[in-house]
Design a protein around this motif. Sequence first.
Motif, short mmCIF file in Angstrom:
data_model
loop_
_atom_site.label_atom_id
_atom_site.label_comp_id
_atom_site.label_asym_id
_atom_site.label_seq_id
_atom_site.Cartn_x
_atom_site.Cartn_y
_atom_site.Cartn_z
N SER A 121 0.82 -1.20 0.00
CA SER A 121 0.00 0.00 0.00
C SER A 121 0.86 1.26 0.00
N LEU A 146 -6.63 -0.15 5.93
CA LEU A 146 -5.77 -0.90 5.01
C LEU A 146 -5.91 -2.40 5.23
N MET A 185 -3.71 -3.34 -4.32
CA MET A 185 -3.63 -2.48 -3.13
C MET A 185 -3.32 -1.04 -3.52
#
Length: 271
Positions: A121, A146, A185
Amino acid sequence: MAEGLLAARGGAVADTTRAALLEVDDVVVTFGGVRALDGVSLAFGARGITGIVGPNGAGKSTLFDVLAGARTPQAGRVRWDGRDVTRAPLHRRAHEGLARSFQIARELDSLTVMENLLLASPGHPGDALWRVLFTPGKVRDAEAALRERAWALLTRVRLAPLADRLAGELSGGQKKLLELARALMLSPRLVLLDEPAAGVAPGLVEVLAEFILGLKAEGTAFVVVEHNMDFVASLCDRVCVLADGALLTTGTFDEVTADERVMRAYLGQVA
């Protein structure tokens, strides 16, 4: 009109109703005097799935390197969302929504499956010490979001039960699924998939295809290099054929596989 390919020299019809998202124009890449890419021009839209096929040595991987930003061409231009990114590095393109998977999965073996996704990420909230010290609540909330996103992706690729397993322990097919989940992501607008079905068991190929088609329906665009023609036929709206570093033809799967030039490129003769 298929949405993945908007225009291509050598036979494709331009779709002037939708702006191109990713373009290469007269791109040339040479290795020791050999032209791996010889004036290739293609444009990809913000929707659909485009396949890139061709015999070994056709220039497919080199084209992917140019598209992703891993290689700068000796001539020609690359544009992303209308801007010249010919010399922009891979990480800059990734942060702007262009993600890539690799033919050989590049997971971090010593980290768990979940950790691989969280590390992928961009702009991780814990990266800056001052945020951890002065806004710990916001950092916790961002990390929870996340993790929730990572769980959702692992569930879709059927890897959630393996979230705490080391990535190095996964099978080849599971690593391909993890690689795609890592790319996602980044919340990409377009994903470059380099031979996603290579070395993957048939059952997992079906899972992979189902996942990609679901993402396409949600608005993510894909460009796929692949040798598995059944996989290409099942996924791609449009197919581009490279041979000897040049664009040979484009069209639907049925159109390009019926083209005598394609048969010659693959077989050396027309049946």
